[in-house]
Design a protein around this motif. Sequence first.
Motif, PDB file in Angstrom:
ATOM      1  N   ALA A 189       0.839  -1.194   0.000  1.00  0.00           N
ATOM      2  CA  ALA A 189       0.000   0.000   0.000  1.00  0.00           C
ATOM      3  C   ALA A 189       0.877   1.249   0.000  1.00  0.00           C
ATOM      4  CB  ALA A 189      -0.906   0.005   1.228  1.00  0.00           C
ATOM      5  N   LEU A 263      -7.320   5.226  -3.281  1.00  0.00           N
ATOM      6  CA  LEU A 263      -5.940   5.417  -2.841  1.00  0.00           C
ATOM      7  C   LEU A 263      -5.774   5.092  -1.360  1.00  0.00           C
ATOM      8  CD1 LEU A 263      -3.109   6.514  -3.661  1.00  0.00           C
ATOM      9  CD2 LEU A 263      -3.874   8.742  -2.846  1.00  0.00           C
ATOM     10  N   SER A 264      -6.790   5.376  -0.569  1.00  0.00           N
ATOM     11  CA  SER A 264      -6.688   5.195   0.884  1.00  0.00           C
ATOM     12  C   SER A 264      -7.450   3.964   1.355  1.00  0.00           C
ATOM     13  CB  SER A 264      -7.221   6.441   1.602  1.00  0.00           C
ATOM     14  OG  SER A 264      -8.531   6.744   1.157  1.00  0.00           O
ATOM     15  N   SER A 265      -7.450   2.907   0.535  1.00  0.00           N
ATOM     16  CA  SER A 265      -8.131   1.665   0.899  1.00  0.00           C
ATOM     17  C   SER A 265      -7.353   0.927   1.992  1.00  0.00           C
ATOM     18  CB  SER A 265      -8.279   0.775  -0.336  1.00  0.00           C
ATOM     19  OG  SER A 265      -9.073   1.418  -1.314  1.00  0.00           O
ATOM     20  N   SER A 275      -4.416  -0.194  -4.462  1.00  0.00           N
ATOM     21  CA  SER A 275      -4.096   1.168  -4.036  1.00  0.00           C
ATOM     22  C   SER A 275      -2.785   1.646  -4.651  1.00  0.00           C
ATOM     23  CB  SER A 275      -4.003   1.235  -2.512  1.00  0.00           C
ATOM     24  OG  SER A 275      -5.241   0.911  -1.918  1.00  0.00           O
ATOM     25  N   THR A 278      -3.382   2.505  -8.193  1.00  0.00           N
ATOM     26  CA  THR A 278      -4.105   3.777  -8.249  1.00  0.00           C
ATOM     27  C   THR A 278      -3.152   4.953  -8.056  1.00  0.00           C
ATOM     28  OG1 THR A 278      -6.124   2.754  -7.387  1.00  0.00           O
ATOM     29  CG2 THR A 278      -5.937   5.141  -7.187  1.00  0.00           C
TER      30      THR A 278
END
Length: 312
Positions: A189, A263-265, A275, A278
Amino acid sequence: MTTLLFGAQWIHLAQCVLLTGAFFLLLLAGQPRTDVMRRWEQRVLCWARWLMIVALASGAVVLAARTGLFEGRPEAALEPRAIWHAMLDTRPGFLWMVRHGLLIVLAAFLFPGGDVSARQDWIAARSEAFLLAALALILLGSAGHVAASSDSPWPQGIDMAHLLGAGIWVGGLPPLALLLHGASRGTTAPDPYAVRTMQRFSRVALITVLILAGSGVASAWLLVGGVAGLVGTTHGCLLLGKIAVLVPALLLAAASRAMLPALSSPTAAPTAAKSSATARRMAVFIALEAGLVLVALGLATAMTVAAPAIHA
């Protein structure tokens, strides 16, 4: 000589915008805590030093070209006495000295470096750099067509607000693209620091774009005058070209903003890989957006060289 002035002014404006945006983004992101993010900050600072050198060099060319036009003799651009006269006896020359004095002070802060590991020192150093760069940028608005169109301080304030908005939005795009690209390697991430910076910048960019739109409409009202000036003069056609370039840039900005939830998964393995992909896609979109708005800066520079539509 006019072509030389246009090229030098475009380069100088772009450097000042990029310097302002770079230091604003560093402040917005906050002090980095990981080695990867510290390396990103150092790359931005190294880049800012080169921008400073180019800004000072292109500013010197702008002064020389303006001197040649002011004297009505191209050879005057190389005469120290004529340049000294243009600096001391004209308003643009005086503003040039003030602006470049600020840039030289910024260079004195920037090149020696120094230890800013303490939070207070870091905040002070980045704040001083941003304020100096922003002041040098907005003072360009004191010598533009809008400021010269009226004795009232409001037109000058409109131009300054437009320049500051451009510096924060446009100048922040390249380092933001670099940050997202560096934070999205592999299938892990993206670094939370990069995600938080992107979220903050997205909110600030929305406000600055609204300021740019409002100040741009006000400037057009003062300088274009109507439909005839918009479609029947060089100044008006350049304005239309600038708008045409900004439309796809704003669409790219909207597409990047729409990707923020992905983006903030969460950091589970499949979602983390998504993410990261992305973040890389957003970095490409932001880089393309930066390229388009730098072209728009060139068209804006051409508008300052051309006679205002209302006078043509």
